[in-house]
Design a protein around this motif. Sequence first.
Motif, mmCIF file in Angstrom:
data_model
loop_
_atom_site.group_PDB
_atom_site.id
_atom_site.type_symbol
_atom_site.label_atom_id
_atom_site.label_comp_id
_atom_site.label_asym_id
_atom_site.label_seq_id
_atom_site.Cartn_x
_atom_site.Cartn_y
_atom_site.Cartn_z
ATOM 1 N N GLY A 55 -6.699 5.808 -1.707
ATOM 2 C CA GLY A 55 -5.546 5.262 -0.999
ATOM 3 C C GLY A 55 -5.154 6.080 0.218
ATOM 4 O O GLY A 55 -4.471 5.582 1.116
ATOM 5 N N THR A 60 -1.355 8.191 -11.019
ATOM 6 C CA THR A 60 -1.493 6.735 -10.917
ATOM 7 C C THR A 60 -1.768 6.305 -9.476
ATOM 8 O O THR A 60 -1.578 5.144 -9.135
ATOM 9 C CB THR A 60 -0.213 6.041 -11.425
ATOM 10 O OG1 THR A 60 0.913 6.481 -10.649
ATOM 11 C CG2 THR A 60 0.033 6.360 -12.891
ATOM 12 N N ALA A 61 -2.207 7.248 -8.643
ATOM 13 C CA ALA A 61 -2.459 6.918 -7.236
ATOM 14 C C ALA A 61 -3.645 5.969 -7.099
ATOM 15 O O ALA A 61 -4.595 5.997 -7.896
ATOM 16 C CB ALA A 61 -2.727 8.196 -6.445
ATOM 17 N N GLU A 62 -3.586 5.136 -6.069
ATOM 18 C CA GLU A 62 -4.688 4.224 -5.784
ATOM 19 C C GLU A 62 -5.929 5.009 -5.384
ATOM 20 O O GLU A 62 -5.843 5.972 -4.623
ATOM 21 C CB GLU A 62 -4.280 3.284 -4.635
ATOM 22 C CG GLU A 62 -5.357 2.320 -4.192
ATOM 23 C CD GLU A 62 -4.943 1.533 -2.962
ATOM 24 O OE1 GLU A 62 -5.783 0.777 -2.438
ATOM 25 O OE2 GLU A 62 -3.789 1.686 -2.529
ATOM 26 N N ARG A 63 -7.082 4.610 -5.892
ATOM 27 C CA ARG A 63 -8.336 5.285 -5.543
ATOM 28 C C ARG A 63 -8.581 5.173 -4.043
ATOM 29 O O ARG A 63 -8.534 4.085 -3.472
ATOM 30 C CB ARG A 63 -9.498 4.666 -6.314
ATOM 31 C CG ARG A 63 -10.849 5.356 -6.065
ATOM 32 C CD ARG A 63 -11.955 4.622 -6.824
ATOM 33 N NE ARG A 63 -11.782 4.730 -8.262
ATOM 34 C CZ ARG A 63 -12.319 5.698 -9.002
ATOM 35 N NH1 ARG A 63 -13.052 6.645 -8.437
ATOM 36 N NH2 ARG A 63 -12.118 5.733 -10.307
ATOM 37 N N LYS A 103 0.847 -1.194 0.000
ATOM 38 C CA LYS A 103 0.000 0.000 0.000
ATOM 39 C C LYS A 103 0.880 1.240 0.000
ATOM 40 O O LYS A 103 1.847 1.331 0.746
ATOM 41 C CB LYS A 103 -0.910 -0.007 1.233
ATOM 42 C CG LYS A 103 -1.872 1.189 1.298
ATOM 43 C CD LYS A 103 -2.806 1.066 2.485
ATOM 44 C CE LYS A 103 -3.693 2.298 2.627
ATOM 45 N NZ LYS A 103 -4.523 2.543 1.434
#
Length: 626
Positions: free
Chosen positions: A331, A326-329, A212
């Motif tokens: 996150g 490109t970050a995780e939704r 993560k």
Amino acid sequence: MLFRDSAATVAAECLSGGLFLRLTDQFVRTHGHRPSLSEYQSWERSIPMLVGVLNDAGLGQVEVLLEYGLPLNSKRADAVLAGVHPETGLPSYVVVELKQWRGAEPDDEDPSLCWVGGYTRPVLHPVDQVRGYCEYLVSFNSVLAEHPNRLHGVAYLHNATEPGAGGLREADQDRFGMLFTLAQRGEFMDFLRARFGPASGAAAADELLAGKIGPSKQLMAVAATEVREREQFVLLDEQKVAYRTVLNAIRRARQADHKEVVVVTGGPGTGKSVIALSLLGECYRQGITALHATGSNSFTTTMRKVAGTRKREVRDLFKYFNSFMTAERNGLDVLLCDEAHRMRQTSANRYTPAANRSGKAQIEELIDAARVPVFLLDEHQVVRPGEMGTVAEIQAAAAAKGLDCRVVPLDSQFRCGGSDAYLRWVVRLLGLEPGGPEVWEPDGRMQLVHASTPQEMEAILEAQRAQGHSARMSAGYCWKWTKKVPVGQALPADVVIGDWERPWNVFGERSVAGAPPAALWATDPAGFGQVGCVYTAQGFEYDWSGVVLGPDLIWRGDRWVTDRTASKDPVFKSTTPDADVDRLIRNTYKVLLTRGMIGTVVYSTDAETREKLRELTSRLAALAVV
């Protein structure tokens, strides 16, 4: 990451020549252009040396991750090795920085720097470089944050002899930063055997890549002390309302798997950044993952300097708006978007890797990145074409996603001596609010002075500096800016008004002839003497502000006239509509005229405009402060 496989496979690909073609193809797909010749040659010369050591050590099944991108960052590590520890059987990782140097010498004054043949300036010591990569990964990858002892860092100078590079050992070495040269190839093999067993490293690599992404608990604990305990962060009235509104939104998001958007809007000096930093510190204290982001290099650089004075790793919590492509939704729990009026239509530019070009609007990327995205903005500070940070646009983006959007206005302000009257005078002067220009009536909070010449303006500011006040001169972007200054030469005097000549502030990230780099012009005392533009002044404040109104905004008869031909700002294209140019130029001067905390000295290069300003300001004030 451009390529991943076992050391044995990478070695075979090197031997066939296929690896470098595959790296090139992936580089083009990722970055949108071909690698430079020097980068291609570094692959050809360095990668075989690294995998050769691994295979000779009997570690052909160690996984090799080439050109590994650091999370939420444009930096790349040359290689990350992933495998299984020979004693514990647990995942083990080594970050490797590869150098082709045959020799290097430490800098006499700073052991964190070194000199390499052919370079005209010192470069970062490779041990410090790889150590920084390791510390960053521990701070932002959960797999390593939970087990930092599984990570090591190495700089491998595979062409260097001991006489050529032995002096670099003066730098401190530790688990995150060790140095090996060609003469120590055997020792490097022993080091790797102590970190990896012969088993496959594929599962360890998978685990690392699945980690993560976000600030670690340890980093947040450090930041809580660094950021939250600063005594200047005192919130008053509606600032506290904004602060509590965000914290309540965070609570709802955590308790009910909820998501909402918060907008905090206010003019210069209303405390938006103070609120953002206060929230950042409180989030870290509570173990809530949060990041701070802006669209301004100068502002982010200064925030990193202010909040990370004692702890270098804290600086990495301050990002740019384009870091989240490109970050995780969701996150993050919270993303604090400061100076949100600087948002762009898209994060992509001509340097953006093709793999990151999602086609999403930047505002959508920022909203998607966190459970509670917070936007702090001043709509009157939009100064460039393409900037789109308005309340209406954020509300529309939130509505399109079915999200609640709470707006908190800030009224009280702490810039310009806390003078609401002065801010009202500025926006009416520039026609940003109805009513037309009005004569300035001194209110005891803010001093406003009209100067007849640039020499008089500078003399007033110099007198204030002699009394211990900070001061800066800024101007509209009406003079060409020499951006490339040869080493050893002084800044050229680009801003010329009659026989008064001064340079623009430095362009770029290095100081020139004692003048600070652009990002520090507003905060470094050495910034006085250069003329700042809106891009280096925006977001900052100083005691006294000298503002030159250039020929791009002049008074004619009973109204302002903007002359786009007088602007030298390259952001204005032939396709930029006249109405947008007019609005942005007025916003530019609104920003420049609201940087002073104690007083502003205003001068215009145009005679009719000077006469109008003379009518609206107090000449007695000028005489009083000289």
